[in-house]
Scaffold this motif. Structure first.
Motif, PDB file in Angstrom:
ATOM      1  N   THR A 123     -53.600 -24.059 -40.157  1.00 37.66           N
ATOM      2  CA  THR A 123     -52.259 -23.766 -40.533  1.00 37.66           C
ATOM      3  C   THR A 123     -51.688 -24.021 -42.028  1.00 37.66           C
ATOM      4  N   GLU A 177     -51.811 -26.796 -34.962  1.00 36.88           N
ATOM      5  CA  GLU A 177     -52.473 -25.662 -35.438  1.00 36.88           C
ATOM      6  C   GLU A 177     -51.670 -24.406 -34.982  1.00 36.88           C
ATOM      7  N   LEU A 180     -53.277 -20.894 -35.999  1.00 31.11           N
ATOM      8  CA  LEU A 180     -54.749 -20.703 -35.570  1.00 31.11           C
ATOM      9  C   LEU A 180     -55.112 -19.426 -35.022  1.00 31.11           C
TER      10      LEU A 180
END
Length: 343
Positions: A123, A177, A180
């Motif tokens: 991220t 995240e 991702l």
């Protein structure tokens, strides 16, 4: 009785330091005792230095950054961070000071559990720019260096939190995240906006995440990963060393249910997002939330008494809510977790 708990994702509404202190009081008040898993709230409304990205950069070891009109940009490893990077680090320190002060009378004297959050390597790579422009994601060496700097910074961050909260028996580090899925599918746009960055191979995606999660484990904490984006590769995340998966129930793909069930059966944690991140206090009752959780467990063929790692949570952060709803949401997940515990 099972060990099912309740927690929040991390972000809270507010615009200044007083709002952050109030968010800490709310979290400790609603989740400081069983079945709660309290956490360090984030109040991104205070500005870029308080956002998920600003907090992640504040934790980095040996890499400096500064804030530009287009967003955060690394400036190298000169030991001379920009003014905004220094502010981000200072703000994180102030927030930990507030937590240390307020937690003294709110957490158990021994055997306490707590959670902190940090932005994940992918991220950050998909958001932060290189010194020469464009995202770090465009440079294999830069994203590797970033992940390793984050891993080292997390070690120090965990040690600092443990020093401030000496009664902790269990410390969870939630690695956020949300980008991702976009990274591994080649969906992150370049700085120009006219094209997309290349897909990151799954082995590399796993390795960078593994460095950070291993650092959490080696520091004596429990590594979780949170994402509320559809298409998050939960099998990869678990394989990289996550021992907790924080997911939005509405975003779980059919193929993910098996991964989540395997994690619970292995004694790991699954934080199930079942309460909306925004809304009106009282619009959803604990009976509805409890039923959603029980239906999901029933679909997986799991007995609530046999999944102590289950955690009831809001679907995502609470930054877009008002203060009354944020408090009500935490009370709701706490009551719902107690209901599921009771069977």
């Amino acid at each position: 009785m099972s060990g099912i708990r309740a927690t929040g994702v991390g972000s809270h509404p507010g615009e200044d330091q007083r709002d952050h202190a109030e968010a800490v009081r709310v979290v400790l008040g609603e989740l400081g005792q069983e079945p709660g898993l309290p956490y360090l709230p984030e109040v991104p409304g205070r500005g870029a230095t308080a956002t998920m990205i600003g907090r992640g950069l504040a934790v980095l070891d040996a890499l400096d950054a500064d804030l530009h009109p287009a967003g955060w940009r690394l400036t190298g490893s000169s030991g001379s961070p920009g003014v905004d990077h220094r502010r981000a680090r200072s703000l994180l320190g102030q927030d930990l000071d507030t937590l240390e002060e307020l937690a003294q009378d709110a957490l158990p004297a021994e055997g306490a559990a707590f959670k902190i959050q940090v932005a994940g390597p992918w991220t950050l790579a998909a958001t932060v720019e290189r010194p020469r422009g464009d995202k770090l994601l465009a440079d294999h060496g830069a994203r590797r260096e970033l992940a390793q700097a984050l891993a080292e910074g997390v070690r120090a961050h965990v040690a600092d939190v443990r020093r401030r909260l000496p009664s902790l028996e269990r410390l969870v580090v939630q690695v956020d995240e949300p980008a991702l899925a976009a990274v591994v599918t080649g969906s992150v746009r370049t700085a120009s906006g006219f094209s997309r960055h290349r897909t990151v191979d799954l082995p590399e995606a796993s390795q960078a995440l593994e460095w950070v999660l291993d650092a959490v484990t080696e520091a004596g904490a429990e590594p979780w990963v949170h994402a509320c984006a559809p298409g998050t590769p939960w099998g990869l995340v678990r394989g990289a060393g996550a021992r907790g998966l924080s997911v939005d129930l509405a975003m779980i793909a059919a193929a993910d249910h098996e991964v989540l069930a395997e994690a619970l059966e292995a004694g790991e944690s699954v934080a199930l997002g079942v309460v909306p991140g925004t809304g009106s206090a009282g619009a959803t009752g604990d009976a509805q939330v409890t039923e959603r959780v029980l239906r999901w467990l029933d679909m997986l063929g799991l007995d609530p008494a046999e999944v102590p790692g289950l955690v009831v949570a809001p679907a995502c952060g609470l930054a877009g809510a008002d203060a009354a709803y944020a408090r009500a949401a935490l009370a709701l997940v706490r009551t719902s977790a107690a209901n599921v515990r009771a069977g």
